[in-house]
Design a protein around this motif. Structure first.
Motif, PDB file in Angstrom:
ATOM      1  N   THR A 186       0.842  -1.196   0.000  1.00 31.19           N
ATOM      2  CA  THR A 186       0.000   0.000   0.000  1.00 31.19           C
ATOM      3  C   THR A 186       0.875   1.242   0.000  1.00 31.19           C
ATOM      4  O   THR A 186       1.968   1.255   0.545  1.00 31.19           O
ATOM      5  CB  THR A 186      -0.938   0.025   1.221  1.00 31.19           C
ATOM      6  OG1 THR A 186      -0.157  -0.161   2.402  1.00 31.19           O
ATOM      7  CG2 THR A 186      -1.977  -1.064   1.140  1.00 31.19           C
ATOM      8  N   SER A 187       0.375   2.292  -0.613  1.00 29.98           N
ATOM      9  CA  SER A 187       1.150   3.523  -0.751  1.00 29.98           C
ATOM     10  C   SER A 187       1.016   4.392   0.496  1.00 29.98           C
ATOM     11  O   SER A 187       0.108   4.217   1.325  1.00 29.98           O
ATOM     12  CB  SER A 187       0.674   4.313  -1.977  1.00 29.98           C
ATOM     13  OG  SER A 187      -0.604   4.860  -1.731  1.00 29.98           O
TER      14      SER A 187
ATOM     15  N   GLU B  40      -2.343   6.082   0.572  1.00 33.18           N
ATOM     16  CA  GLU B  40      -3.423   5.213   1.052  1.00 33.18           C
ATOM     17  C   GLU B  40      -3.450   5.164   2.576  1.00 33.18           C
ATOM     18  O   GLU B  40      -4.511   5.208   3.189  1.00 33.18           O
ATOM     19  CB  GLU B  40      -3.266   3.809   0.478  1.00 33.18           C
ATOM     20  CG  GLU B  40      -3.572   3.735  -1.004  1.00 33.18           C
ATOM     21  CD  GLU B  40      -3.221   2.398  -1.613  1.00 33.18           C
ATOM     22  OE1 GLU B  40      -4.098   1.825  -2.285  1.00 33.18           O
ATOM     23  OE2 GLU B  40      -2.080   1.918  -1.412  1.00 33.18           O
TER      24      GLU B  40
ATOM     25  N   ASP C 201       9.868   7.638   1.357  1.00 32.02           N
ATOM     26  CA  ASP C 201       8.665   7.035   1.933  1.00 32.02           C
ATOM     27  C   ASP C 201       8.878   6.488   3.338  1.00 32.02           C
ATOM     28  O   ASP C 201       7.953   6.503   4.151  1.00 32.02           O
ATOM     29  CB  ASP C 201       8.156   5.902   1.028  1.00 32.02           C
ATOM     30  CG  ASP C 201       7.513   6.415  -0.244  1.00 32.02           C
ATOM     31  OD1 ASP C 201       7.226   7.626  -0.325  1.00 32.02           O
ATOM     32  OD2 ASP C 201       7.292   5.597  -1.148  1.00 32.02           O
TER      33      ASP C 201
ATOM     34  N   TYR D  45       6.072   6.604   6.272  1.00 29.51           N
ATOM     35  CA  TYR D  45       5.392   5.446   6.849  1.00 29.51           C
ATOM     36  C   TYR D  45       5.548   5.441   8.369  1.00 29.51           C
ATOM     37  O   TYR D  45       4.614   5.134   9.106  1.00 29.51           O
ATOM     38  CB  TYR D  45       5.963   4.138   6.278  1.00 29.51           C
ATOM     39  CG  TYR D  45       5.459   3.762   4.918  1.00 29.51           C
ATOM     40  CD1 TYR D  45       4.140   3.345   4.721  1.00 29.51           C
ATOM     41  CD2 TYR D  45       6.302   3.780   3.812  1.00 29.51           C
ATOM     42  CE1 TYR D  45       3.680   2.973   3.471  1.00 29.51           C
ATOM     43  CE2 TYR D  45       5.854   3.398   2.556  1.00 29.51           C
ATOM     44  CZ  TYR D  45       4.543   3.002   2.392  1.00 29.51           C
ATOM     45  OH  TYR D  45       4.090   2.632   1.146  1.00 29.51           O
TER      46      TYR D  45
END
Length: 72
Positions: free
Chosen positions: A9-10, A13, A39, A43
């Motif tokens: 999942t990005s 998202e 990223d 996250y």
């Protein structure tokens, strides 16, 4: 499942799952401009956060409780 297998999942998202606006975690990182933020830290920031809708609900319950206390 995707035809190629499981899809990661990005960040966007996950931001949406938490109730954030798109690219909310896209911030300047280690002296670089926001657009170069990798990223990984994004996250991590999402994982260390609380869902906006849940915090809003808890806050409204606290306010309701405090107002009930005033009526006593």
């Amino acid at each position: 499942m995707e035809p190629e297998g499981i899809r990661r999942t990005s960040v966007i998202e996950w931001e949406r799952c938490q109730g954030f606006t798109d690219n909310y975690t896209l911030i300047p990182w280690r002296g670089k401009p926001a657009i170069e933020c990798p990223d990984g830290p994004r996250y991590k920031a999402i994982g260390n956060s609380k869902a906006v809708t849940v915090v809003r609900w808890i806050g409204s319950r606290i306010i309701k409780y405090l107002h009930l206390g005033d009526a006593r």
